[in-house]
Write a protein that holds these residues in place. Sequence first.
Motif, PDB file in Angstrom:
ATOM      1  N   ALA A  83       0.834  -1.208   0.000  1.00 34.95           N
ATOM      2  CA  ALA A  83       0.000   0.000   0.000  1.00 34.95           C
ATOM      3  C   ALA A  83       0.866   1.254   0.000  1.00 34.95           C
ATOM      4  N   LEU A  84       1.962   1.242   0.742  1.00 41.13           N
ATOM      5  CA  LEU A  84       2.867   2.401   0.757  1.00 41.13           C
ATOM      6  C   LEU A  84       3.527   2.607  -0.600  1.00 41.13           C
ATOM      7  N   MET A  85       3.986   1.516  -1.214  1.00 41.14           N
ATOM      8  CA  MET A  85       4.676   1.634  -2.498  1.00 41.14           C
ATOM      9  C   MET A  85       3.739   2.000  -3.632  1.00 41.14           C
ATOM     10  N   LEU A  89       3.131   6.763  -1.016  1.00 36.66           N
ATOM     11  CA  LEU A  89       4.343   7.500  -1.403  1.00 36.66           C
ATOM     12  C   LEU A  89       4.222   8.179  -2.765  1.00 36.66           C
ATOM     13  N   PRO A  90       3.681   7.516  -3.799  1.00 37.96           N
ATOM     14  CA  PRO A  90       3.496   8.248  -5.065  1.00 37.96           C
ATOM     15  C   PRO A  90       2.512   9.407  -4.943  1.00 37.96           C
ATOM     16  N   ALA A  91       1.453   9.234  -4.147  1.00 37.97           N
ATOM     17  CA  ALA A  91       0.494  10.329  -3.965  1.00 37.97           C
ATOM     18  C   ALA A  91       1.145  11.510  -3.251  1.00 37.97           C
ATOM     19  N   ILE A  94       3.431  13.285  -5.789  1.00 35.12           N
ATOM     20  CA  ILE A  94       2.657  14.096  -6.735  1.00 35.12           C
ATOM     21  C   ILE A  94       2.142  15.357  -6.050  1.00 35.12           C
ATOM     22  N   ALA A  95       1.703  15.227  -4.796  1.00 37.01           N
ATOM     23  CA  ALA A  95       1.209  16.399  -4.059  1.00 37.01           C
ATOM     24  C   ALA A  95       2.317  17.421  -3.836  1.00 37.01           C
ATOM     25  N   VAL A  96       3.521  16.953  -3.521  1.00 37.32           N
ATOM     26  CA  VAL A  96       4.646  17.872  -3.323  1.00 37.32           C
ATOM     27  C   VAL A  96       4.975  18.595  -4.623  1.00 37.32           C
ATOM     28  N   GLU A  97       4.955  17.876  -5.735  1.00 36.08           N
ATOM     29  CA  GLU A  97       5.237  18.511  -7.028  1.00 36.08           C
ATOM     30  C   GLU A  97       4.170  19.537  -7.398  1.00 36.08           C
ATOM     31  N   LEU A 109      -0.689  11.675 -13.559  1.00 39.77           N
ATOM     32  CA  LEU A 109      -1.902  11.198 -12.886  1.00 39.77           C
ATOM     33  C   LEU A 109      -2.766  10.345 -13.804  1.00 39.77           C
ATOM     34  N   VAL A 110      -2.771  10.653 -15.081  1.00 35.78           N
ATOM     35  CA  VAL A 110      -3.556   9.873 -16.031  1.00 35.78           C
ATOM     36  C   VAL A 110      -3.021   8.448 -16.112  1.00 35.78           C
ATOM     37  N   VAL A 111      -1.711   8.313 -16.135  1.00 37.16           N
ATOM     38  CA  VAL A 111      -1.098   6.994 -16.248  1.00 37.16           C
ATOM     39  C   VAL A 111      -1.108   6.259 -14.912  1.00 37.16           C
ATOM     40  N   ALA A 112      -0.896   6.980 -13.828  1.00 31.75           N
ATOM     41  CA  ALA A 112      -0.740   6.354 -12.520  1.00 31.75           C
ATOM     42  C   ALA A 112      -2.046   6.214 -11.746  1.00 31.75           C
TER      43      ALA A 112
END
Length: 141
Positions: A83-85, A89-91, A94-97, A109-112
């Motif tokens: 769940a973390l991987m 962590l990706p969310a 993306i939020a930081v970016e 976001l479309v791909v992930a």
Amino acid sequence: MKKRIPNAEDKYPIEIEMGLLDEKTQILVGWPGYRTSFNKSGLGYVETVAEEAHIEGLMLRWLLTGKFIVRNPIYLFFMTVLALMLGVLPALGIAVELLAGNYSILMLLVVAFPQLTLGGLLSYNVILSLLDKDSRSITGD
């Protein structure tokens, strides 16, 4: 005086073996127990793939409804890591970016999206597994 050793047919007649399976298992391809039922080797490709797809569909339904609950600490640990991987962590990345002003990450976001959704659902079920002690586990624990 010799004792008679009973045959397998004496112990398990065909009627009893088929009677142990419910009607869905006897008829529907893909249900667990169909490919290994009477007169089947269990090695048929179509039956194996259908059973795998049936179980994957059940697992996805359990994830969506919040019933993918485990009590075994090893399963819970690996479910948490996955769940973390996949989601957390990706969310967060993306939020930081997005907060930094990099809006080109929106194409990611479309791909992930399927990966993030699966990770979020796993995270939700991990939290339910940890907090809800009265619910029934999928492994029967």
